[in-house]
Enzyme design. Structure first.
Site, PDB file in Angstrom:
ATOM      1  N   SER A  62      -8.482  17.521 -43.783  1.00  0.00           N
ATOM      2  CA  SER A  62      -9.571  18.235 -44.446  1.00  0.00           C
ATOM      3  C   SER A  62      -9.587  19.729 -44.150  1.00  0.00           C
ATOM      4  O   SER A  62     -10.544  20.268 -43.582  1.00  0.00           O
ATOM      5  CB  SER A  62     -10.888  17.583 -44.069  1.00  0.00           C
ATOM      6  OG  SER A  62     -10.788  16.218 -44.360  1.00  0.00           O
ATOM      7  N   ARG A 117      -4.727  27.676 -44.282  1.00  0.00           N
ATOM      8  CA  ARG A 117      -5.459  28.259 -43.146  1.00  0.00           C
ATOM      9  C   ARG A 117      -6.269  27.164 -42.468  1.00  0.00           C
ATOM     10  O   ARG A 117      -6.574  26.139 -43.071  1.00  0.00           O
ATOM     11  CB  ARG A 117      -6.411  29.388 -43.612  1.00  0.00           C
ATOM     12  CG  ARG A 117      -7.476  28.916 -44.585  1.00  0.00           C
ATOM     13  CD  ARG A 117      -8.440  30.002 -45.049  1.00  0.00           C
ATOM     14  NE  ARG A 117      -9.365  29.448 -46.031  1.00  0.00           N
ATOM     15  CZ  ARG A 117      -9.116  29.338 -47.317  1.00  0.00           C
ATOM     16  NH1 ARG A 117      -7.964  29.766 -47.810  1.00  0.00           N
ATOM     17  NH2 ARG A 117     -10.002  28.803 -48.150  1.00  0.00           N
ATOM     18  N   ASP A 152     -10.497  15.529 -47.770  1.00  0.00           N
ATOM     19  CA  ASP A 152     -11.607  14.558 -47.674  1.00  0.00           C
ATOM     20  C   ASP A 152     -12.472  14.518 -48.944  1.00  0.00           C
ATOM     21  O   ASP A 152     -13.014  13.476 -49.300  1.00  0.00           O
ATOM     22  CB  ASP A 152     -12.482  14.802 -46.426  1.00  0.00           C
ATOM     23  CG  ASP A 152     -12.984  16.226 -46.292  1.00  0.00           C
ATOM     24  OD1 ASP A 152     -12.557  17.092 -47.075  1.00  0.00           O
ATOM     25  OD2 ASP A 152     -13.801  16.481 -45.393  1.00  0.00           O
TER      26      ASP A 152
HETATM   27  C1  BGC Z   1     -12.155  22.667 -45.405  1.00  0.00           C
HETATM   28  C2  BGC Z   1     -12.035  21.696 -46.564  1.00  0.00           C
HETATM   29  C3  BGC Z   1     -12.811  20.428 -46.267  1.00  0.00           C
HETATM   30  C4  BGC Z   1     -14.233  20.760 -45.868  1.00  0.00           C
HETATM   31  C5  BGC Z   1     -15.057  19.527 -45.546  1.00  0.00           C
HETATM   32  C6  BGC Z   1     -13.603  22.872 -45.028  1.00  0.00           C
HETATM   33  O1  BGC Z   1     -13.684  23.662 -43.878  1.00  0.00           O
HETATM   34  O2  BGC Z   1     -11.587  23.914 -45.757  1.00  0.00           O
HETATM   35  O3  BGC Z   1     -10.669  21.399 -46.818  1.00  0.00           O
HETATM   36  O4  BGC Z   1     -12.794  19.617 -47.400  1.00  0.00           O
HETATM   37  O5  BGC Z   1     -14.219  21.609 -44.749  1.00  0.00           O
HETATM   38  O6  BGC Z   1     -14.513  18.788 -44.499  1.00  0.00           O
END
Ligand code: BGC
Length: 493
Positions: A160, A175, A213
């Site tokens: 995620s 990142r 996610d």
């Molecule tokens: C991330 C996402 C993720 C979200 C929720 C963010 O910080 O960049 O990729 O889906 O958090 O978990």
């Protein structure tokens, strides 16, 4: 304000007003979000990444099979196995551990060895019949060639963080977010990193799908949603925030060759991971208080994920901590002093990231006449003795303002995606799957989102009523399993 209001409450109300996010701003936000959505679909490197997921259809509940899933995304890491029954139901077995803080800032090999170790422990505990025979065979075999074609578990990897996905099980990390900082992993294929760690332990596991996610949440909600409505959006409001939605393939103009066989799919759609945590990093429209500015400077990624830093669980506690301290320093307010109380020097209130977002949920939920629950928590968790009922009420005013701003801000991407999909005009019900601690535990978070959706004239009351929002519990696990299944189908077709 009439003078009968206690000074501390008056001062708290003044601070709280800084977090107002009125209807006119919600509308301005939605317009800007739509602009940034278009920009992200048309070119690489835009503020809103709009990442193609390579998932071109959402499930309908009839999918079947046993799959493994790993979920790495924030506070916890989970390994699960999911048996999809093919009738919108599933059975899930999981092991969950909190990610040790030292693994959030380390080297990639350390982190992935840790995850592979979790998979090994999980298989040993829950699938020993497969595990022992396979691992033994692998450990005794001379070369990989000897066992490369044998049955293995297909694993869906829910990772995620923003990843530039280049295939269903390939993607390079753009990142880190949510306090992670492991520089050597940036630019690397995260599936490869996990597969290498798995192979080093000779585990019978193939990483066959990579999902965010939010994509998992969308898939899981679509599998389980009542009424067989195709889900439009999967959204997370937890430690971080983000959303993935179903987009028309023809709108994703940055995919240069839409006739490429990998995209020439009959659905004409693809799931897009917006990465809306980085919406408006330039601060064209996002509301900004002194507390937001001061918090940003303290993060591992200043100037980035600016939307997330106003909305998600990782940050709301810190915004609150800063506003409580500001109230405490206001000489007219005399916070925590009316009953002879004080803040102990070692209080978590003086520590960066010292307030967990669960405290905000606890405060918002306290409806006891003298706000006893808040006073107890202030004493136990923050070493603050003798907080009066008015002090507690003042803290509650701040919490409410911060939580409500986060929820109203959340309506911006939700509203923009609803409008862009055109579904409110053609459907009776538009389904959205959500997950995350805020939307699950913060009292009335969904209610405030809905209130703000009604503030958008093109949605209004009639549109808002059509929106069906449901928690996609275990979304990332089930979604990863479903993606592994899609990958398997594609491979064998
Ligand atoms: C991330 C996402 C993720 C979200 C929720 C963010 O910080 O960049 O990729 O889906 O958090 O978990």
């Amino acid at each position: 304000m009439p003078s009968s209001i206690p000074p501390v409450l008056a001062a708290a109300t003044r601070i709280a007003r800084e977090f107002d996010y009125p209807a006119s701003e919600v509308r301005r936000g939605v317009k800007e979000f739509i602009n940034q959505m278009h920009e992200g679909l048309s070119k690489e490197g835009a503020t809103l990444n709009q990442i193609p997921s390579y998932i071109t259809a959402v499930p309908d509940g009839s999918e079947k099979g046993l799959y493994l899933a790993v979920d790495l995304g924030g506070t916890n890491s989970r390994v699960c196995s999911i048996e999809l029954h093919g009738d919108s139901t599933f059975a899930l077995t999981q092991n969950k551990v909190a990610i040790p803080r030292e693994l959030m800032v380390c080297t990639s090999s350390k982190l992935f060895i840790f995850i592979a170790g979790q998979i090994e422990a999980f298989l040993e505990q829950h699938h020993n019949e497969h595990f022992e025979a396979h691992v033994l065979k692998r450990r005794l075999a001379g070369t990989r060639e000897e066992y490369k074609d044998e049955e293995v578990f297909d694993l869906g990897f829910t990772f995620s963080f923003p990843v530039n996905q280049v295939g269903i099980n390939r993607g390079t990390l753009i990142r880190w977010t949510k306090g992670f900082s492991i520089p050597d992993a940036v630019g690397k294929d995260v599936c490869e990193l996990l597969q290498t760690a798995i192979d080093d332990l000779d585990l019978p596991v193939r990483v066959s799908a990579l999902v965010n996610d939010t994509v998992g949440t969308l898939m899981a909600r679509s599998y389980t949603a009542p009424g067989k409505t195709e889900t439009l959006l999967g959204a997370i409001f937890g430690t971080g925030t983000n959303g993935a939605y179903v987009e028309k393939l023809s709108n994703i103009t940055k995919i240069a060759d839409l006739t490429d066989t990998r995209y020439a799919i009959p659905t004409g759609k693809m799931v897009i991971n917006t990465e809306w945590g980085s919406f408006d990093n330039h601060l064209n429209v996002l509301p900004t208080t002194t507390f937001d500015r001061e918090l940003d400077v303290e993060t591992v990624n200043p100037g980035i994920q600016m939307f997330e830093k106003r909305v998600s669980g990782m940050f709301l506690g810190e915004i609150l901590r800063r506003s409580i301290l500001s109230l405490f320093c206001d000489p007219t307010a005399k916070l925590f002093q009316s009953a002879g109380g004080s803040i102990a020097p070692d209080s978590a209130l003086y520590k960066l990231w010292g307030i967990d977002t669960s405290f905000l949920s606890l405060v918002e939920a306290d409806v006891t006449p003298d706000l006893r629950v808040i006073a107890d928590s202030l004493r136990k968790d923050f070493n603050i003795d003798g907080a009066s009922a008015i002090d507690c009420q003042s803290v509650k005013v701040l919490v409410h303002a911060i939580g409500k701003r986060a929820a109203r801000l959340s309506a911006v991407p939700v509203g923009a995606i609803l409008l862009e999909s055109g579904k409110l005009e053609t459907e009776d019900v538009v389904d959205i799957g959500v997950d995350g601690s805020l939307v699950e535990y913060y009292p009335n978070f969904q209610g405030y989102i809905r209130e703000a959706l009604r503030d958008i004239p093109e949605i209004g009351e009639a549109g808002e009523k059509k929106v069906q929002i449901g928690i996609a519990k275990d979304g990332s696990g089930v979604g990863a399993a479903l993606s592994a299944l899609v990958a398997r189908k594609e491979e064998s077709s």
